[in-house]
Design an enzyme around this catalytic site. Structure first.
Site, PDB file in Angstrom:
ATOM      1  N   HIS A   1       4.035  -5.310  -8.127  1.00  0.00           N
ATOM      2  CA  HIS A   1       2.925  -4.679  -8.836  1.00  0.00           C
ATOM      3  C   HIS A   1       2.669  -3.227  -8.423  1.00  0.00           C
ATOM      4  O   HIS A   1       2.334  -2.385  -9.259  1.00  0.00           O
ATOM      5  CB  HIS A   1       1.670  -5.519  -8.595  1.00  0.00           C
TER       6      HIS A   1
ATOM      7  N   SER B   1      -1.854  -1.516 -14.360  1.00  0.00           N
ATOM      8  CA  SER B   1      -2.632  -2.686 -14.017  1.00  0.00           C
ATOM      9  C   SER B   1      -3.982  -2.720 -14.743  1.00  0.00           C
ATOM     10  O   SER B   1      -4.015  -2.759 -15.956  1.00  0.00           O
ATOM     11  CB  SER B   1      -2.784  -2.737 -12.493  1.00  0.00           C
TER      12      SER B   1
END
Ligand SMILES: *[C@@H]1O[C@H](CO)[C@@H](O)[C@H](O)[C@H]1NC(C)=O
Ligand SMILES: *[C@@H]1O[C@H](CO)[C@@H](O)[C@H](O)[C@H]1NC(C)=O
Length: 398
Positions: free
Chosen positions: A374, A167
């Site tokens: 995610h 990320s």
């Protein structure tokens, strides 16, 4: 990214006092205690950046099974927004990437960005005061990563490291390599999990609500000043419940910090890990990091912070912020992405693939699990078999 609560939080400034990010959490659960608990050696290293932040790095120098002998290549792991080095270890030896790399004979170094639980120190500024928080992820890329990687190279004598980011740990990798060319020879390869560069198609409902307001050039930064982003437990619970109503997943997940990191709508989260995740996350960041991401959502550009045209001219010499020249990156790079990632959407990852130099982009692996989200890249069920085995293969064959 917790944007609705953020808006509410900002609007209620002066009325509500946000709880510190680590309120009520057992401070005894740390990267060091977790790793020790699994019987591995762990070292802590302090590094000072050229702009004065004092960062903590965690190192698993070798595994109890492979031992300290022989030359060990270095793997450098960099966490995402509101996270920390704990990301890589809290799942334990079977599924924590740090241990898996250690078992492969790597000397594993884990970074901690300025402002997180382990890196809340500065040579002259106090984290209790506003000037400390005057940074965003661009600074992580141009100050924190260089300081930490130089330190690893100095301490170990290796010529280069394998970079693994999740990320924001991928965003800061792009920032570093598009701004400081001397590092390109420092990376033997880069493995980017849930890569975040362009963000126009971020599907987070939080962004669709927060973006138009908070993603304006320099929104709020001048009004409120830079500040630590302090998620308020009550607001989080409230918005977590709202969010998850639609997504129809269990309240246990919705009312904790997971949803803040994009963890809703996945059947994969390993619930055994929830207590440890909650003990170490959210790990703190500056509101500017969130504003900068929202600017990308709004503008459709992957570029530096937008202060508005007059201040841009002062900062950058031009009215619009400079774009990050991703095309110029020539580190051998491997991307790993998924369909159900609210922050790294398929369209935005495709754009990244399109802009990257095909010689640098060695592979872009779209996970077959349709619901992988995610944070499953860190804590999903069977993450070793689904993802990490492949990452390690790629590293060894890079
Ligand atoms: C990385 O370092 C190793 C050993 O120090 C060396 O053999 C290798 O060629 C280097 N790789 C790159 C891409 O520079
Ligand atoms: C879930 O996490 C626990 C605790 O680390 C681990 O023992 C278990 O193997 C994980 N389960 C799966 C299916 O990954």
């Amino acid at each position: 990214m917790l944007l609705l609560p953020l808006i509410a939080g900002l609007l209620s400034l002066g009325l509500a006092v946000a709880l510190p990010a680590d309120a009520g959490r057992s401070s005894s659960v740390t990267t060091v205690s977790i790793v020790k608990g699994h019987g591995y050696d762990i070292e802590e290293h302090q590094v000072q950046t050229s702009d004065g932040y004092i960062l903590t790095m965690h190192r698993i120098p070798y595994s109890k099974n492979t031992g300290p002998d022989g030359r060990r290549p270095v793997a450098f792991l960099m966490h995402g927004l509101l996270c920390s080095s704990s990301d890589w270890v809290l799942a334990g030896p079977h599924s924590g990437l740090a241990y898996l790399l250690s078992e492969q004979g790597f000397d594993v170094w884990m970074g901690n960005a300025r402002g997180n639980t382990y890196s809340k120190k500065h040579a002259t500024k106090s984290p209790l005061l506003q000037p400390f928080w005057n940074f965003e992820w661009h600074d992580i890329g141009i100050y924190d990563l260089p300081a930490m990687i130089d330190n690893v190279i100095y301490k170990t004598g290796v010529e280069n490291v394998t970079y693994i980011g999740h990320s924001q740990g991928t965003t800061s990798f792009f920032v570093l390599n598009t701004n400081i060319p001397r590092f390109k020879s420092r990376f033997s390869s880069a493995h980017l999990l849930a890569p975040v560069a362009w963000m126009e198609h971020m599907e987070s409902p939080l962004a669709t609500v927060g973006g138009p307001l908070l993603g304006q050039p320099n929104a709020f930064v001048e009004v409120f000043g830079s500040a630590e982003f302090l998620p308020n437990t009550q607001l989080m619970n409230m918005f977590g419940a709202l969010m998850c109503h639609d997504q129809a997943i269990s309240q246990a997940i919705c009312t904790n910090t997971l949803f803040l990191l994009g963890g809703w709508g996945s059947p994969y989260i390993n619930e055994t890990l929830l207590p440890e995740i909650m003990a170490t996350t959210p790990a703190g960041c500056s509101v500017n990091q969130i504003f900068h991401y929202l600017q990308e959502y709004n503008s459709g550009y992957f570029r530096q912070f937008d202060y508005g045209s007059s201040r841009n001219k002062k900062e950058y010499g031009i009215k619009t912020p400079p774009e990050y020249d991703v095309e110029s990156i020539d580190v051998p790079t491997y991307l790993y992405y998924s369909d159900n990632d609210y922050f790294a959407s398929l369209i935005d990852v495709d754009k990244l693939r399109y802009y990257m130099d095909p010689k640098a982009l060695r592979s872009a692996y779209r996970l077959p699990e349709e619901k992988w989200n995610h944070i499953d890249f860190l804590w999903g069920l069977n993450v070793k078999e689904i993802l990490y085995d492949r990452v390690i293969d790629d590293i060894l064959n890079a």
